[in-house]
Scaffold this active site. Structure first.
Site, PDB file in Angstrom:
ATOM      1  N   HIS A 101       0.885  -1.173   0.000  1.00 19.47           N
ATOM      2  CA  HIS A 101       0.000   0.000   0.000  1.00 19.47           C
ATOM      3  C   HIS A 101       0.920   1.218   0.000  1.00 19.47           C
ATOM      4  O   HIS A 101       2.015   1.167   0.581  1.00 19.47           O
ATOM      5  CB  HIS A 101      -0.845   0.108   1.267  1.00 19.47           C
ATOM      6  CG  HIS A 101      -1.744  -1.054   1.555  1.00 19.47           C
ATOM      7  ND1 HIS A 101      -1.325  -2.174   2.223  1.00 19.47           N
ATOM      8  CD2 HIS A 101      -3.063  -1.232   1.311  1.00 19.47           C
ATOM      9  CE1 HIS A 101      -2.350  -3.012   2.358  1.00 19.47           C
ATOM     10  NE2 HIS A 101      -3.410  -2.465   1.816  1.00 19.47           N
ATOM     11  N   ASP A 104       2.388   2.003   3.326  1.00 16.68           N
ATOM     12  CA  ASP A 104       3.330   1.023   3.905  1.00 16.68           C
ATOM     13  C   ASP A 104       4.758   1.473   3.613  1.00 16.68           C
ATOM     14  O   ASP A 104       5.693   1.123   4.328  1.00 16.68           O
ATOM     15  CB  ASP A 104       3.194  -0.363   3.253  1.00 16.68           C
ATOM     16  CG  ASP A 104       1.811  -0.952   3.380  1.00 16.68           C
ATOM     17  OD1 ASP A 104       1.096  -0.581   4.322  1.00 16.68           O
ATOM     18  OD2 ASP A 104       1.458  -1.789   2.522  1.00 16.68           O
ATOM     19  N   GLU A 232     -10.570  -7.184  -4.488  1.00 14.52           N
ATOM     20  CA  GLU A 232     -10.341  -8.211  -3.460  1.00 14.52           C
ATOM     21  C   GLU A 232     -11.599  -8.271  -2.581  1.00 14.52           C
ATOM     22  O   GLU A 232     -11.769  -7.451  -1.674  1.00 14.52           O
ATOM     23  CB  GLU A 232      -9.103  -7.834  -2.636  1.00 14.52           C
ATOM     24  CG  GLU A 232      -8.756  -8.884  -1.599  1.00 14.52           C
ATOM     25  CD  GLU A 232      -7.505  -8.513  -0.797  1.00 14.52           C
ATOM     26  OE1 GLU A 232      -6.542  -7.965  -1.378  1.00 14.52           O
ATOM     27  OE2 GLU A 232      -7.502  -8.777   0.408  1.00 14.52           O
TER      28      GLU A 232
HETATM   29  C1  XUL Z   1      -7.533  -6.509   4.389  1.00 15.83           C
HETATM   30  C2  XUL Z   1      -6.718  -6.970   3.273  1.00 15.83           C
HETATM   31  C3  XUL Z   1      -5.845  -5.954   2.644  1.00 15.83           C
HETATM   32  C4  XUL Z   1      -5.709  -6.082   1.172  1.00 15.83           C
HETATM   33  C5  XUL Z   1      -4.958  -4.950   0.530  1.00 15.83           C
HETATM   34  O1  XUL Z   1      -8.375  -7.470   4.923  1.00 15.83           O
HETATM   35  O2  XUL Z   1      -6.747  -8.125   2.938  1.00 15.83           O
HETATM   36  O3  XUL Z   1      -4.625  -5.986   3.275  1.00 15.83           O
HETATM   37  O4  XUL Z   1      -5.071  -7.266   0.828  1.00 15.83           O
HETATM   38  O5  XUL Z   1      -5.514  -3.712   0.813  1.00 15.83           O
HETATM   39 CO    CO Z   2      -5.706  -9.172   1.478  1.00 19.66          CO
END
Ligand code: XUL
Ligand code: CO
Length: 440
Positions: A101, A104, A232
């Site tokens: 991210h 990060d 996701e």
């Molecule tokens: C949160 C999660 C995140 C994503 C990226 O549950 O899985 O870390 O992978 O934003």
């Molecule tokens: Co994730």
């Protein structure tokens, strides 16, 4: 370059008989499996956030692990120390990809212009580090859930200014991802959801999320991003209800908004179980829609109802995952360990042991999946189960769309009463699975 993990050697494959906790027992990167190296079947990635940032803090206590890597936290020296630590970590484990991210990588400043300057500086540093190695970026993303401005989400926020900030973060995260030649760009919903319908216009919020994604695609393509965008899915946590509930929901959303050509799924095991599905179910739904892109490899705890992000340990689950991946023809993305050590596992050795566990578990999963596919009985059972649609006149007519409801009704009346369908044979199949996996 100063060595950071001084007590940890390069991790090697030593085979199943090895008692060395800092060695692979099953992950043998150069072993050829179905004509490809194990390392190519298993494009493992390191998650910047868990590995280099998270210290084990939870809402009841502060962190237990020291992730300062010899620098003062909150500084650019620390940001660079994390890069050094991350590259040493990946090289010692033979991991070829990383995911991040934006925040990060650098401490977020009060002013976005300064945050972006820091991101330029750190991405230059990472780019230099990548040169001369075979380490690549799997995907990047923007953290649009930690900062208080995102209390109501990013694309789903009720504030136009916050929405603009979300767009600014996505733009910069895309710039950095492209600069680092990332394979993909992820949207995890974060706080894209709601707490109560009393104050929420669901149609408005979902339209706005789609608008943001469309702008991201247009911008990404305009700067030469050729990879996939990913959603996701996750049903809840932190919000009560999140819009990207599961793969079916996310795929429906993408199709409804004409985004399905640019997006695929990044399926996370723990998110699947939170949605009340199996990991395998989510992979299958993505695959049959041509949208199985990448995987966040972890596992939850079925006794706990939240996202525990544990390292993969369950060999059956890894087996079904790799079964689905092989059947789908592999991943265009990779296997990102969105996983963290348990809070009491706070040493450097634990950090490496988590990845060794995950990599060995997936190596076993791959080898097992190959055995099941080569055995062929599962495939045959599924094929046979639907044979009445292929081996009978009426079945073929239905499949070819040559029957009307009226004709089928006439057929049924003539028949009077159908025979029961063939047995599901679940227990026989489960015995076959154990027979194949545990054959001496
Ligand atoms: C949160 C999660 C995140 C994503 C990226 O549950 O899985 O870390 O992978 O934003
Ligand atoms: Co994730």
């Amino acid at each position: 370059m100063k060595e950071i993990f001084k007590n940890i050697p390069t991790i090697k494959y030593e085979g199943a008989d090895s008692k060395n906790p800092l060695a692979f027992k099953f992950y043998d990167p150069d072993k050829i499996v179905l004509g490809k190296k194990m390392s190519e079947h298993l494009p493992f990635a390191m998650a910047w956030w868990h590995n280099l940032c998270a210290t084990g803090a939870d809402m009841f206590g502060r962190g237990t692990a020291d992730k300062s890597f010899g620098a003062k936290e909150g500084t650019m020296e620390h940001a660079k120390a994390k890069v050094d630590a991350g590259f040493e970590f990946m090289q010692k484990l033979g991991i070829k990809y990383f995911c991040f991210h934006d925040v990060d990588l650098v401490p977020e400043a009060d002013d976005i212009k300064e945050t972006n300057r820091r991101l330029d500086e750190i991405s230059d540093y990472i780019l230099k580090k990548m040169q001369g190695t075979d380490i690549k970026c799997l995907w990047g993303t923007a953290n649009m859930f930690s900062n208080p401005r995102y209390m109501n989400g990013a694309g789903s926020t009720n504030s136009a200014d916050v929405y603009a900030f979300a767009c600014a973060q996505v733009k910069k995260a895309l710039d950095i991802t492209v600069k680092l030649d990332g394979r993909g760009y992820v949207f995890w919903g974060g706080r894209e959801g709601y707490e109560t319908l009393l104050n929420t216009d669901v149609a408005f919020e979902t339209e706005n999320i789609a608008r943001l994604m469309r702008m991201a695609v247009d911008y990404g393509r305009s700067i030469g991003f050729k990879g996939d965008f990913y959603i996701e899915p996750k049903p809840k946590e932190p919000m009560k209800h999140q819009y990207d509930f599961d793969a079916s929901t996310a795929i429906g959303f993408l199709k409804a908004h004409g985004l399905d050509k640019d997006f695929k799924m990044n399926i996370e095991a723990n998110h699947a179980t939170l949605a009340g599905h199996s990991f395998r179910h989510e992979l299958r739904i993505s695959a049959i829609n041509g949208m199985l892109g990448s995987i966040d490899a972890n596992q939850g705890d079925l006794l706990l109802g939240w996202d525990t992000d544990e390292f993969p340990f369950d060999v059956y689950e890894a087996t079904w995952c790799m079964y689905e991946v092989l059947k789908a023809g592999g991943l265009t993305g990779g296997l990102n360990f969105d996983a963290k050590n348990r809070r009491p596992s706070y040493t450097d050795e634990d950090l490496f042991a988590g990845y060794i566990l995950g990599m060995d578990t997936f190596a076993l999963g791959l080898l097992n999946a190959v055995k099941l596919i080569e055995d062929g009985r599962l495939d045959k059972a599924v094929e046979d189960r639907y044979s009445s649609f292929r081996n009978t006149k009426i079945g073929s007519k239905i499949l070819n769309g040559e029957c009307s409801l009226k004709e089928l009704s006439d057929y049924a009346e003539k028949l009077g009463k159908p025979e029961l369908p063939s047995s599901g044979s679940q227990e026989i199949l489960q015995n076959i699975v154990n027979g194949v996996l545990f054959k001496k």
